[in-house]
Design a protein around this motif. Sequence first.
Motif, mmCIF file in Angstrom:
data_model
loop_
_atom_site.group_PDB
_atom_site.id
_atom_site.type_symbol
_atom_site.label_atom_id
_atom_site.label_comp_id
_atom_site.label_asym_id
_atom_site.label_seq_id
_atom_site.Cartn_x
_atom_site.Cartn_y
_atom_site.Cartn_z
ATOM 1 N N SER A 1 0.861 -1.180 0.000
ATOM 2 C CA SER A 1 0.000 0.000 0.000
ATOM 3 C C SER A 1 0.896 1.228 0.000
ATOM 4 O O SER A 1 2.075 1.161 0.358
ATOM 5 C CB SER A 1 -0.932 0.003 1.208
ATOM 6 N N VAL A 2 0.303 2.330 -0.402
ATOM 7 C CA VAL A 2 1.088 3.551 -0.570
ATOM 8 C C VAL A 2 0.232 4.744 -0.175
ATOM 9 O O VAL A 2 -0.987 4.724 -0.346
ATOM 10 C CB VAL A 2 1.591 3.657 -2.036
ATOM 11 N N ALA A 3 0.864 5.759 0.373
ATOM 12 C CA ALA A 3 0.188 7.025 0.645
ATOM 13 C C ALA A 3 0.477 7.966 -0.520
ATOM 14 O O ALA A 3 1.539 7.877 -1.154
ATOM 15 C CB ALA A 3 0.685 7.636 1.950
ATOM 16 N N ALA A 4 -0.458 8.842 -0.808
ATOM 17 C CA ALA A 4 -0.239 9.822 -1.864
ATOM 18 C C ALA A 4 1.060 10.573 -1.579
ATOM 19 O O ALA A 4 1.307 11.008 -0.453
ATOM 20 C CB ALA A 4 -1.423 10.796 -1.928
ATOM 21 N N GLY A 5 1.892 10.671 -2.609
ATOM 22 C CA GLY A 5 3.169 11.375 -2.465
ATOM 23 C C GLY A 5 4.349 10.467 -2.164
ATOM 24 O O GLY A 5 5.496 10.885 -2.278
ATOM 25 N N GLU A 6 4.085 9.207 -1.760
ATOM 26 C CA GLU A 6 5.165 8.257 -1.513
ATOM 27 C C GLU A 6 5.623 7.635 -2.828
ATOM 28 O O GLU A 6 4.857 7.562 -3.781
ATOM 29 C CB GLU A 6 4.714 7.143 -0.556
ATOM 30 N N ALA A 7 6.856 7.118 -2.844
ATOM 31 C CA ALA A 7 7.410 6.511 -4.055
ATOM 32 C C ALA A 7 6.562 5.314 -4.485
ATOM 33 O O ALA A 7 6.258 4.448 -3.674
ATOM 34 C CB ALA A 7 8.844 6.092 -3.814
ATOM 35 N N LEU A 8 6.200 5.284 -5.752
ATOM 36 C CA LEU A 8 5.421 4.180 -6.331
ATOM 37 C C LEU A 8 6.339 3.270 -7.152
ATOM 38 O O LEU A 8 6.285 2.067 -7.038
ATOM 39 C CB LEU A 8 4.293 4.733 -7.190
ATOM 40 N N PHE A 9 7.168 3.896 -8.004
ATOM 41 C CA PHE A 9 8.165 3.131 -8.752
ATOM 42 C C PHE A 9 9.305 4.066 -9.173
ATOM 43 O O PHE A 9 9.159 5.287 -9.144
ATOM 44 C CB PHE A 9 7.564 2.409 -9.963
ATOM 45 N N SER A 10 10.418 3.437 -9.534
ATOM 46 C CA SER A 10 11.568 4.174 -10.066
ATOM 47 C C SER A 10 11.666 3.896 -11.551
ATOM 48 O O SER A 10 11.371 2.793 -12.010
ATOM 49 C CB SER A 10 12.866 3.726 -9.383
ATOM 50 N N TRP A 11 12.091 4.909 -12.297
ATOM 51 C CA TRP A 11 12.207 4.824 -13.752
ATOM 52 C C TRP A 11 13.645 5.152 -14.101
ATOM 53 O O TRP A 11 14.069 6.283 -13.956
ATOM 54 C CB TRP A 11 11.222 5.786 -14.386
ATOM 55 N N THR A 12 14.376 4.146 -14.565
ATOM 56 C CA THR A 12 15.764 4.354 -14.975
ATOM 57 C C THR A 12 15.763 4.817 -16.416
ATOM 58 O O THR A 12 15.233 4.140 -17.297
ATOM 59 C CB THR A 12 16.586 3.056 -14.827
ATOM 60 N N ARG A 13 16.365 5.992 -16.651
ATOM 61 C CA ARG A 13 16.355 6.600 -17.994
ATOM 62 C C ARG A 13 17.745 6.723 -18.548
ATOM 63 O O ARG A 13 18.686 6.832 -17.881
ATOM 64 C CB ARG A 13 15.704 7.972 -17.914
#
Length: 150
Positions: A138-150
């Motif tokens: 579960s996640v709170a709004a504003g917390e990290a959801l995923f990382s995107w390596t670019r």
Amino acid sequence: MTLSVASPVSGRVVPLTEVPDPVFAQAMVGPGVAVEPDRTAADVLSPVDGTVVTLHPHAFVVATADGAAVLVHLGIDTVKRKGEGFTLHVVKGEAVRAGQPVVTWDPAEVEAAGYAPICPVIALDASPEALSEAGADSVAAGEALFSWTR
């Protein structure tokens, strides 16, 4: 470079395959993660720092300075509501910070109107391998959801 993408809403983190829409479930729009939102009226937050490049009451895209674009879609088929139940707080072209309110909505009201309130968060023009989930159930709004390596 790794971009941290924050959750726009609070709720339960679910894979895109659980989204009841084949366009999202099959990652046709791009890879990402979905959030089954808490059923309380809430602000939907920008997932990244950037510019609002697309804005609808039920969906928006924020593009970072280096061109990474993140789509937030509020519910499935909610375009049919023609904006009803959504309050916009920004305009197209506006610069936003991660965590800044973009829209206010009530997932319970969306659900009561017959729509799935699940929220796909999509990394546009990304490869699936470029994303790594934060790993929380579960996640709170504003917390990290995923990382995107670019």
